[in-house]
Structure formats: C-alpha cells, structure tokens
Scaffold this motif. Sequence first.
Motif, PDB file in Angstrom:
ATOM      1  N   ALA A 160       1.323  10.238  -1.621  1.00 20.85           N
ATOM      2  CA  ALA A 160       1.991  11.467  -2.060  1.00 20.85           C
ATOM      3  C   ALA A 160       2.564  11.244  -3.456  1.00 20.85           C
ATOM      4  CB  ALA A 160       3.109  11.822  -1.079  1.00 20.85           C
ATOM      5  N   SER A 161       2.435  12.238  -4.314  1.00 25.06           N
ATOM      6  CA  SER A 161       2.904  12.041  -5.693  1.00 25.06           C
ATOM      7  C   SER A 161       4.430  12.149  -5.764  1.00 25.06           C
ATOM      8  CB  SER A 161       2.242  13.046  -6.632  1.00 25.06           C
ATOM      9  OG  SER A 161       2.556  14.348  -6.212  1.00 25.06           O
ATOM     10  N   GLN A 162       5.021  12.804  -4.803  1.00 25.47           N
ATOM     11  CA  GLN A 162       6.485  12.899  -4.757  1.00 25.47           C
ATOM     12  C   GLN A 162       6.977  12.315  -3.440  1.00 25.47           C
ATOM     13  OE1 GLN A 162       7.959  13.923  -7.455  1.00 25.47           O
ATOM     14  NE2 GLN A 162       6.111  14.714  -8.438  1.00 25.47           N
ATOM     15  N   LYS A 163       8.231  11.913  -3.404  1.00 25.23           N
ATOM     16  CA  LYS A 163       8.826  11.375  -2.187  1.00 25.23           C
ATOM     17  C   LYS A 163       8.652  12.370  -1.032  1.00 25.23           C
ATOM     18  CE  LYS A 163      13.175   9.759  -0.278  1.00 25.23           C
ATOM     19  NZ  LYS A 163      14.639   9.776  -0.432  1.00 25.23           N
ATOM     20  N   ILE A 164       8.145  11.891   0.090  1.00 22.26           N
ATOM     21  CA  ILE A 164       7.972  12.749   1.265  1.00 22.26           C
ATOM     22  C   ILE A 164       9.356  13.044   1.848  1.00 22.26           C
ATOM     23  CG2 ILE A 164       6.956  12.904   3.575  1.00 22.26           C
ATOM     24  CD1 ILE A 164       4.845  10.796   2.559  1.00 22.26           C
ATOM     25  N   LYS A 165       9.670  14.302   2.016  1.00 23.37           N
ATOM     26  CA  LYS A 165      11.011  14.687   2.474  1.00 23.37           C
ATOM     27  C   LYS A 165      11.019  14.942   3.976  1.00 23.37           C
ATOM     28  CE  LYS A 165      13.957  15.288  -0.112  1.00 23.37           C
ATOM     29  NZ  LYS A 165      14.902  14.216  -0.571  1.00 23.37           N
ATOM     30  N   LYS A 166      12.157  14.707   4.576  1.00 19.89           N
ATOM     31  CA  LYS A 166      12.324  15.071   5.981  1.00 19.89           C
ATOM     32  C   LYS A 166      12.280  16.592   6.094  1.00 19.89           C
ATOM     33  CE  LYS A 166      16.079  12.605   6.326  1.00 19.89           C
ATOM     34  NZ  LYS A 166      17.318  11.977   6.819  1.00 19.89           N
ATOM     35  N   THR A 167      11.799  17.053   7.246  1.00 19.71           N
ATOM     36  CA  THR A 167      11.736  18.498   7.435  1.00 19.71           C
ATOM     37  C   THR A 167      12.877  18.933   8.359  1.00 19.71           C
ATOM     38  OG1 THR A 167      10.205  18.129   9.235  1.00 19.71           O
ATOM     39  CG2 THR A 167       9.242  18.648   7.093  1.00 19.71           C
ATOM     40  N   ALA A 168      13.111  20.230   8.404  1.00 20.55           N
ATOM     41  CA  ALA A 168      14.231  20.757   9.187  1.00 20.55           C
ATOM     42  C   ALA A 168      14.085  20.422  10.666  1.00 20.55           C
ATOM     43  CB  ALA A 168      14.336  22.268   8.992  1.00 20.55           C
ATOM     44  N   ASP A 169      12.825  20.376  11.170  1.00 19.45           N
ATOM     45  CA  ASP A 169      12.644  20.093  12.600  1.00 19.45           C
ATOM     46  C   ASP A 169      12.706  18.581  12.901  1.00 19.45           C
ATOM     47  OD1 ASP A 169      10.252  19.088  11.684  1.00 19.45           O
ATOM     48  OD2 ASP A 169       8.998  20.631  12.600  1.00 19.45           O
ATOM     49  N   MET A 170      12.883  17.744  11.864  1.00 16.83           N
ATOM     50  CA  MET A 170      13.050  16.299  12.001  1.00 16.83           C
ATOM     51  C   MET A 170      11.836  15.593  12.616  1.00 16.83           C
ATOM     52  SD  MET A 170      15.812  15.614  10.520  1.00 16.83           S
ATOM     53  CE  MET A 170      16.553  14.069  10.993  1.00 16.83           C
ATOM     54  N   ARG A 171      10.674  16.249  12.575  1.00 16.73           N
ATOM     55  CA  ARG A 171       9.466  15.588  13.096  1.00 16.73           C
ATOM     56  C   ARG A 171       8.973  14.572  12.062  1.00 16.73           C
ATOM     57  NH1 ARG A 171       6.174  19.678  16.391  1.00 16.73           N
ATOM     58  NH2 ARG A 171       4.373  18.598  15.507  1.00 16.73           N
ATOM     59  N   ALA A 172       8.479  13.438  12.566  1.00 17.74           N
ATOM     60  CA  ALA A 172       7.963  12.415  11.653  1.00 17.74           C
ATOM     61  C   ALA A 172       6.581  12.817  11.156  1.00 17.74           C
ATOM     62  CB  ALA A 172       7.876  11.084  12.387  1.00 17.74           C
ATOM     63  N   PRO A 173       6.255  12.490   9.906  1.00 19.94           N
ATOM     64  CA  PRO A 173       4.915  12.828   9.422  1.00 19.94           C
ATOM     65  C   PRO A 173       3.876  11.952  10.114  1.00 19.94           C
ATOM     66  CG  PRO A 173       6.091  11.532   7.778  1.00 19.94           C
ATOM     67  CD  PRO A 173       7.063  11.793   8.897  1.00 19.94           C
ATOM     68  N   ALA A 174       2.687  12.485  10.293  1.00 18.82           N
ATOM     69  CA  ALA A 174       1.591  11.682  10.833  1.00 18.82           C
ATOM     70  C   ALA A 174       0.970  10.910   9.678  1.00 18.82           C
ATOM     71  CB  ALA A 174       0.560  12.594  11.479  1.00 18.82           C
ATOM     72  N   LEU A 175       0.699   9.616   9.891  1.00 12.09           N
ATOM     73  CA  LEU A 175       0.076   8.814   8.848  1.00 12.09           C
ATOM     74  C   LEU A 175      -1.387   8.626   9.173  1.00 12.09           C
ATOM     75  CD1 LEU A 175       2.550   5.866   8.228  1.00 12.09           C
ATOM     76  CD2 LEU A 175       2.316   8.016   6.988  1.00 12.09           C
ATOM     77  N   GLU A 178       0.855  -1.190   0.000  1.00 14.75           N
ATOM     78  CA  GLU A 178       0.000   0.000   0.000  1.00 14.75           C
ATOM     79  C   GLU A 178       0.888   1.236   0.000  1.00 14.75           C
ATOM     80  OE1 GLU A 178      -3.175  -0.744  -0.245  1.00 14.75           O
ATOM     81  OE2 GLU A 178      -2.868  -2.885   0.162  1.00 14.75           O
ATOM     82  N   PRO A 179       0.954   1.929  -1.141  1.00 13.20           N
ATOM     83  CA  PRO A 179       1.937   2.995  -1.262  1.00 13.20           C
ATOM     84  C   PRO A 179       1.644   4.215  -0.392  1.00 13.20           C
ATOM     85  CG  PRO A 179       0.567   2.872  -3.222  1.00 13.20           C
ATOM     86  CD  PRO A 179       0.191   1.705  -2.368  1.00 13.20           C
ATOM     87  N   LEU A 180       2.737   4.764   0.108  1.00 13.17           N
ATOM     88  CA  LEU A 180       2.688   5.988   0.895  1.00 13.17           C
ATOM     89  C   LEU A 180       3.185   7.145   0.015  1.00 13.17           C
ATOM     90  CD1 LEU A 180       2.436   7.191   3.738  1.00 13.17           C
ATOM     91  CD2 LEU A 180       4.713   6.303   4.217  1.00 13.17           C
ATOM     92  N   ASP A 181       4.183   6.835  -0.753  1.00 20.23           N
ATOM     93  CA  ASP A 181       4.719   7.778  -1.735  1.00 20.23           C
ATOM     94  C   ASP A 181       5.439   6.923  -2.782  1.00 20.23           C
ATOM     95  OD1 ASP A 181       7.342   7.222  -0.878  1.00 20.23           O
ATOM     96  OD2 ASP A 181       7.555   9.031   0.307  1.00 20.23           O
ATOM     97  N   PRO A 182       6.108   7.495  -3.772  1.00 15.44           N
ATOM     98  CA  PRO A 182       6.680   6.634  -4.828  1.00 15.44           C
ATOM     99  C   PRO A 182       7.731   5.639  -4.342  1.00 15.44           C
ATOM    100  CG  PRO A 182       6.558   8.919  -5.571  1.00 15.44           C
ATOM    101  CD  PRO A 182       6.200   8.929  -4.111  1.00 15.44           C
ATOM    102  N   VAL A 183       8.278   5.833  -3.153  1.00 19.05           N
ATOM    103  CA  VAL A 183       9.358   4.936  -2.718  1.00 19.05           C
ATOM    104  C   VAL A 183       9.022   4.148  -1.448  1.00 19.05           C
ATOM    105  CG1 VAL A 183      11.103   6.414  -3.783  1.00 19.05           C
ATOM    106  CG2 VAL A 183      10.569   6.704  -1.353  1.00 19.05           C
ATOM    107  N   ARG A 184       7.857   4.376  -0.856  1.00 20.25           N
ATOM    108  CA  ARG A 184       7.548   3.724   0.425  1.00 20.25           C
ATOM    109  C   ARG A 184       6.177   3.076   0.387  1.00 20.25           C
ATOM    110  NH1 ARG A 184       9.351   9.074   2.025  1.00 20.25           N
ATOM    111  NH2 ARG A 184      11.463   8.998   2.873  1.00 20.25           N
ATOM    112  N   TYR A 185       6.067   1.945   1.136  1.00 17.41           N
ATOM    113  CA  TYR A 185       4.767   1.294   1.217  1.00 17.41           C
ATOM    114  C   TYR A 185       4.571   0.637   2.570  1.00 17.41           C
ATOM    115  CZ  TYR A 185       7.537  -2.883   0.013  1.00 17.41           C
ATOM    116  OH  TYR A 185       8.476  -3.871  -0.024  1.00 17.41           O
ATOM    117  N   LEU A 186       3.321   0.312   2.854  1.00 19.53           N
ATOM    118  CA  LEU A 186       2.932  -0.436   4.048  1.00 19.53           C
ATOM    119  C   LEU A 186       2.575  -1.847   3.576  1.00 19.53           C
ATOM    120  CD1 LEU A 186       2.002   0.019   7.100  1.00 19.53           C
ATOM    121  CD2 LEU A 186      -0.268   0.357   6.139  1.00 19.53           C
TER     122      LEU A 186
END
Length: 228
Positions: free
Chosen positions: A109-124, A24-32
């Motif tokens: 997400a249509s593009q790879k989800i990027k890490k943010t500067a604050d390094m917080r994990a995205p909520a799924l 189950e894709p999360l973005d183009p490079v990740r899945y569940l």
Amino acid sequence: LRAARENGPLSGLRALVTAGPTHEPLDPVRYLANRSSGRQGYAIAQALAALGADVTLVSGPVTLAAPAAIRLVRCETAQEMQAHVMQALPCDVAVCTAAVADWRPETEASQKIKKTADMRAPALTLVPNPDILAQLCGHATARPGLVIGFAAETETVEAHAQAKRLRKGCDWLVANDVSPQTGIMGGEENEVLLITPDGTETWPRMSKQEVAAQLAERVARWWSARPA
Ligand code: CTP
Ligand code: CA
C-alpha cells in the motif's frame, strides 16, 4: 588481511555470502520478516576474508557493523537480494545464510493502512518470493563451484535438512535447531550439522565465530583439492 589476500589458503577465491533477514513491506510502516541477527553470516564472510577470499556480502537489514575488507551490499527485500546476488556472479563459492522471507504481501500500500470503524483486520494476500539458493544451484551458466545452504529447523532437524539439501540442489548444507529453547536464534553460539554428499557431521556447540572459522577451513580444503 592484505597478506591473506595474497598468500592465504583462499587467495584467488571469489565468495558470495547472503545474510540477515529480508523485510517485505506491507505499507510504508509495516513489513513481514523472519527473525535473523545476521551474526552467523557476517562471521562466515569475515572468516572467508581472513583466509584470503574476495568476499561480497549481500545483507538484509541487520544492526551489525560493516566488516572490514569485504564488499557489503545492503538490501531490504528478497527480490532486491536476488538481484544483488545475480549481479555478484560469477563466484567460486556461495554461502546462503540469509533468512529470506518465503512470501511477501502481494501489494504494498502506498499509504499507511488505517483501521476501519468496524475494527475488522485486513486480509493479507501473500505471494511466493524467489528462492535465491535454488536459483544459484540451478544456474545454467554461472553455477558456483560450491554452493552451501543453511537450514533453520525446529524439529527432526537431520531428516528435514537432508531432504532440503537434495531439494535445493546445494553441495553442502549447514543445519541448526532454532527452537527457542536452544537460545541459538539471536545468540552468540551455534550447534550445527554439516551435511555433505559424504554424510552428516555433528559439530559441538561453539561460538558463531568458531563455526565460521571451521566452515572456512572446510572451504579451503575444497579449494586446494579442486582440479587444476
Ligand atoms: N533461501 C533462499 N531464498 C529463499 C528461501 C531460502 O536463498 N527464498 C535459502 C536460505 O538462505 C537457506 C536455505 O535456502 O540457505 C534454506 O532456507 P529455509 O528457509 O531453511 O528453507 P526453505 O526451502 O525455505 O523451506 P522451509 O522454510 O519451508 O523450511
Ligand atoms: Ca524458508
């Protein structure tokens, strides 16, 4: 196989088998996904074909080779698997061995989800996937004559499996204990309970091929006893 197709005990029977995990894709490079090698399902598809059945195998992503003399339909997600299964109806027997992901990310997400500067994990946010086995069991116009589910459990296997058979509405349920210490997940052997309306049978540990062969024999008994 051609001789079996004409004269085998399952000749004339149409079988549908689901196998493998879904991704189950999360973005183009990740899945569940669930863990699943697909071995038990592929072995069952082959065992049914060896007895003469006309087999459609709907498979999620696995590294196994396509078996001979079987219609192989590859897919990735639960929703794709559901669509291919419904397209394969009508059939006489359905065997649902697939480890379908119960949930999928709500959005891809249509593009790879990027890490943010604050390094917080995205909520799924997850949403439920369709239950393919339950849908087959409850099909208003094309319920297969025999629907066999699988249950992978890690504790109180028999009680969970008996409840699951009734909840899903399947005729037979094959249950196994997939806790890591059993070595069953991803391994060559399996140790199962077969739960039918007549009760529970405990099968000894054997190869996944042997479980498949015995299950196919049971299907052949059911097929030969069907009303004309
Ligand atoms: N199954 C299915 N579609 C789903 C989930 C499960 O077809 N979306 C099928 C599996 O192929 C298996 C059976 O249902 O034959 C039982 O799957 P399992 O994961 O053990 O049961 P669940 O009902 O999903 O319950 P839980 O995961 O909470 O134990
Ligand atoms: Ca599940």
